[in-house]
Design a protein around this motif. Sequence first.
Motif, short mmCIF file in Angstrom:
data_model
loop_
_atom_site.label_atom_id
_atom_site.label_comp_id
_atom_site.label_asym_id
_atom_site.label_seq_id
_atom_site.Cartn_x
_atom_site.Cartn_y
_atom_site.Cartn_z
N ILE A 16 1.05 -1.16 -0.09
CA ILE A 16 -0.20 0.22 0.07
C ILE A 16 0.92 1.46 -0.11
N GLY A 17 0.60 2.31 -0.82
CA GLY A 17 1.44 3.27 -0.84
C GLY A 17 0.77 4.57 -1.19
N ARG A 18 1.35 5.56 -1.57
CA ARG A 18 0.83 6.95 -1.95
C ARG A 18 1.74 7.46 -2.83
N GLU A 19 0.76 7.97 -4.01
CA GLU A 19 1.51 8.69 -5.09
C GLU A 19 0.57 9.75 -5.66
N ALA A 20 1.33 10.91 -5.53
CA ALA A 20 0.44 12.04 -5.96
C ALA A 20 -0.96 12.23 -5.49
N GLU A 21 -0.96 12.32 -4.06
CA GLU A 21 -2.28 12.29 -3.38
C GLU A 21 -3.27 11.46 -3.65
N ARG A 22 -2.76 10.26 -4.10
CA ARG A 22 -3.75 9.04 -4.43
C ARG A 22 -3.17 7.77 -3.50
N VAL A 23 -3.92 6.99 -3.08
CA VAL A 23 -3.34 5.75 -2.33
C VAL A 23 -3.59 4.52 -3.36
N TYR A 24 -2.35 3.83 -3.54
CA TYR A 24 -2.62 2.64 -4.26
C TYR A 24 -2.27 1.24 -3.55
N ILE A 25 -2.83 0.34 -3.84
CA ILE A 25 -2.92 -0.96 -3.55
C ILE A 25 -2.33 -1.96 -4.62
N ARG A 26 -1.15 -2.69 -4.64
CA ARG A 26 -0.85 -3.28 -5.51
C ARG A 26 0.04 -4.42 -5.29
N CYS A 27 -0.04 -5.45 -5.98
CA CYS A 27 0.94 -6.57 -5.84
C CYS A 27 2.25 -6.37 -6.49
N GLU A 28 3.38 -6.32 -5.71
CA GLU A 28 4.72 -5.99 -6.26
C GLU A 28 5.33 -7.09 -7.20
N ARG A 29 4.75 -8.47 -6.86
CA ARG A 29 5.28 -9.56 -7.80
C ARG A 29 4.61 -9.46 -8.96
N LEU A 30 3.23 -9.42 -9.01
CA LEU A 30 2.61 -9.09 -10.45
C LEU A 30 2.65 -8.10 -11.16
N GLY A 31 2.92 -6.91 -10.11
CA GLY A 31 3.04 -5.69 -10.85
C GLY A 31 1.74 -4.89 -11.29
N HIS A 37 -8.85 -8.20 -0.48
CA HIS A 37 -9.33 -9.46 -0.34
C HIS A 37 -9.35 -10.41 -1.69
N PHE A 38 -8.62 -10.09 -2.60
CA PHE A 38 -8.33 -10.82 -3.71
C PHE A 38 -7.50 -12.17 -3.56
N GLN A 39 -7.76 -12.97 -4.32
CA GLN A 39 -6.77 -14.43 -3.89
C GLN A 39 -6.34 -14.83 -5.38
N PHE A 40 -4.82 -15.14 -5.33
CA PHE A 40 -4.19 -15.67 -6.72
C PHE A 40 -3.53 -16.85 -6.21
N SER A 41 -3.36 -17.56 -6.93
CA SER A 41 -2.46 -18.91 -6.64
C SER A 41 -0.91 -18.68 -6.39
N CYS A 42 -0.69 -17.39 -6.70
CA CYS A 42 0.95 -17.37 -6.40
C CYS A 42 0.98 -16.95 -4.83
N TRP A 43 0.05 -16.88 -3.97
CA TRP A 43 0.01 -16.41 -2.86
C TRP A 43 1.26 -16.98 -1.82
N ASN A 44 1.96 -15.97 -1.15
CA ASN A 44 3.14 -16.21 -0.62
C ASN A 44 3.16 -15.56 0.80
N PRO A 45 2.69 -16.26 1.78
CA PRO A 45 2.18 -15.63 3.21
C PRO A 45 3.38 -14.83 3.80
N ARG A 46 2.98 -13.85 4.56
CA ARG A 46 3.98 -13.01 5.23
C ARG A 46 4.57 -14.08 6.50
N VAL A 47 5.70 -13.70 7.07
CA VAL A 47 6.31 -14.56 8.11
C VAL A 47 5.22 -14.57 9.29
N ASP A 48 4.69 -13.54 9.69
CA ASP A 48 3.82 -13.41 10.65
C ASP A 48 2.26 -14.36 10.57
#
Length: 71
Positions: A16-31, A37-48
């Motif tokens: 989650i980030g902010r660019e030019a007054e807009r918040v973006y939510i993205r998958c860094e892997r998929l780009g 709430h989306f689900q993809f088969s490439c899911w790789n959970p965080r350590v926690d």
Amino acid sequence: MKKSYHCCATCQHFRIGREAERVYIRCERLGYATQSHFQFSCWNPRVDIVEKMRRQSQDATVTSTGRDDQC
């Protein structure tokens, strides 16, 4: 148990980030943009999340068997 946690918000590639007054939510892997709430088969959970799933699995084992097999 994976079903309880499998979503983009629990993936290590979720950003989650902010660019030019807009918040973006993205998958860094998929780009590209995603939603938490989306689900993809490439899911790789965080350590926690991996740790929470492990603890929950152990708790379920103790509850179902009535004893802790770890002792």
